[in-house]
Write an enzyme that holds these catalytic residues in place. Sequence first.
Site, PDB file in Angstrom:
ATOM      1  N   GLY A  56      35.483  15.313  33.871  1.00  0.00           N
ATOM      2  CA  GLY A  56      34.253  14.532  33.990  1.00  0.00           C
ATOM      3  C   GLY A  56      33.608  14.645  35.359  1.00  0.00           C
ATOM      4  N   ASN A  85      36.122  15.793  25.056  1.00  0.00           N
ATOM      5  CA  ASN A  85      35.653  16.052  26.423  1.00  0.00           C
ATOM      6  C   ASN A  85      34.138  16.217  26.496  1.00  0.00           C
ATOM      7  OD1 ASN A  85      38.407  18.381  26.942  1.00  0.00           O
ATOM      8  ND2 ASN A  85      38.370  16.185  27.294  1.00  0.00           N
ATOM      9  N   LEU A  86      33.539  16.672  25.388  1.00  0.00           N
ATOM     10  CA  LEU A  86      32.147  17.135  25.464  1.00  0.00           C
ATOM     11  C   LEU A  86      31.148  15.994  25.650  1.00  0.00           C
ATOM     12  CD1 LEU A  86      32.169  19.942  22.744  1.00  0.00           C
ATOM     13  CD2 LEU A  86      32.759  20.088  25.162  1.00  0.00           C
ATOM     14  N   ARG A  88      31.084  14.042  28.008  1.00  0.00           N
ATOM     15  CA  ARG A  88      30.772  13.875  29.435  1.00  0.00           C
ATOM     16  C   ARG A  88      31.044  15.111  30.284  1.00  0.00           C
ATOM     17  NH1 ARG A  88      35.173  12.206  27.654  1.00  0.00           N
ATOM     18  NH2 ARG A  88      37.147  12.496  28.704  1.00  0.00           N
ATOM     19  N   ASP A 145      42.453  12.119  37.416  1.00  0.00           N
ATOM     20  CA  ASP A 145      42.337  10.911  36.599  1.00  0.00           C
ATOM     21  C   ASP A 145      43.610  10.076  36.590  1.00  0.00           C
ATOM     22  OD1 ASP A 145      43.995  12.507  35.193  1.00  0.00           O
ATOM     23  OD2 ASP A 145      42.864  12.509  33.334  1.00  0.00           O
ATOM     24  N   CYS A 203      44.685   1.753  26.751  1.00  0.00           N
ATOM     25  CA  CYS A 203      43.602   2.509  26.127  1.00  0.00           C
ATOM     26  C   CYS A 203      42.584   1.595  25.459  1.00  0.00           C
ATOM     27  CB  CYS A 203      44.141   3.533  25.143  1.00  0.00           C
ATOM     28  SG  CYS A 203      45.321   2.885  23.987  1.00  0.00           S
ATOM     29  N   CYS A 354      48.369   0.563  15.509  1.00  0.00           N
ATOM     30  CA  CYS A 354      47.212   0.644  16.398  1.00  0.00           C
ATOM     31  C   CYS A 354      46.696   2.065  16.308  1.00  0.00           C
ATOM     32  CB  CYS A 354      47.587   0.243  17.836  1.00  0.00           C
ATOM     33  SG  CYS A 354      48.774   1.334  18.615  1.00  0.00           S
TER      34      CYS A 354
END
Lengths: 396, 104
Positions: A56, A85-86, A88, A145, A203, A354
């Site tokens: 990012g 990923n796309l 951002r 990250d 998350c 979850c």
Amino acid sequence: MATKVQPMTGAPAANATTLSNEEILRYSRHLIMPEVGMEGQLKLKNSKVLLIGTGGLGAPLGLYLAAAGVGRLGLVDFDVVDLTNLQRQVTFGSSDVGKPKTEAARERLSSLNPDIQIDTFETKLTSDNALELFKDFDIIVDGTDNFPTRYLVNDACILLGKPNVYGSIFRFEGQVTVFGMPEGPCYRCLYPEPPPPGLVPSCAEGGVLGVLPGIVGSLQAMETIKLILGRGDSLAGRLLLFDALAMKFRELKLRKNPNCPMCGEHRTINKLIDYYEFCGVRGEEAPDSNVQVPEITPRELKSRLDRGDDLFILDVREPHEFQICNLNGNLIPLGELPRRVHELDSSREIVAHCRSGKRSAEAVDFLRKAGFRKILNLKGGILAWSDEVDPSVPKY
Amino acid sequence: MGVKVIIPTPLRVYAGKRDSTEVKAATVGEALGRLTTEFGDLRKHLFTEEGKLRSFVNVYVNDEDIRYLAKENTPTKDGDTISIVPSIAGGSSLVRRCCSRPHA
Ligand SMILES: [Zn+2]
């Protein structure tokens, strides 16, 4: 693991003293600015910048630094482009899905500017290879990250005396500064220790607005170019905070801690350490395996439901996740479980799930401690359900 | 008018989703005490079990770090802004990463 520090390298960069006519045209909007000019453009051409992470933050960084004519760009990443990923990571296109990020980024950046050298390092940054990787570059830009890598980048920069252009983001908030300048503070001056893993947002609270890394990465690119040109006031000693929702920039003073173990007067850290241990993260599987609870696989659950067994499906995700997809479960977000536990019937068999199985493992652990006996965790969560039982359920 | 406390994004979930709040307080410690009384879930994110401010959470009065002032005894007056600034690590694939393996 073998340390791979040999770059996949482009044309060798010599110390340039002139620009070609084509370069003069390409960089004309720089050249006509007195703050850059021919002198500044040659500084850019002779500069060497290493980007840690091509995701990012790395996307606008790579694009703007390549476009600006930074002569040598190093890219460190071991990841592969995936569809999520796309939203951002604007360096990549749909056709790059499945390719190594360093490779996809090299193709994009060298098509943007064929005159620069791009060195790709398709490897994890580790305590074993960081110093070797960093030593050939003038400026390191941290676009990673996770906490272990952030402390590793900081320490390696301080040991080598290199500036570290720092940016980080969370949902719609960003932080930018420059660490590692001779009189300036380092990351450890700001945050002596990382948060313990349990207090890192899960998350359910994660996610990032796609434009945010574009803004924060662009600010990092600007600071990098200013350092190369030796122009303006660097963010060293200042922490810039950006809140995209409020659309506010704020600035805080960032002081060098005289007792900093890394950059203080009496350095106590003289080499790179084990940053996973330092951050309380052990091994590859550690964060997922700290709670051991009884499980059911998606296939077993499917066959039991088909058989007509009386099972109560407990979905412990957040309401906005339930809207993306669900298994017709009963929604009680993990955070609300303690005060809503009375809504559950402990005599019925419960299957908690979850997205990935991690939050529901915590829910099962909590409910077992609350006296529930007939409770199982759906192994691998919705992701595994989609893989093994019903591919029409979207993964996210 | 009191002291404005700005709550950072990662902690808003523990503060009723508020981005800021106003408290009457003469010191930083008093302001944070009021804040964690109002929002109990915030306490463990700001303080250790011994009641010490956590080392990955920095607190500023206006633009100055309280570690270089009088820490929690730093005086505050009406119109001051207290910022709570925790470390955040994100940069690329936060969503996927936090649920899978760590990487370097
Ligand atoms: Zn330091």
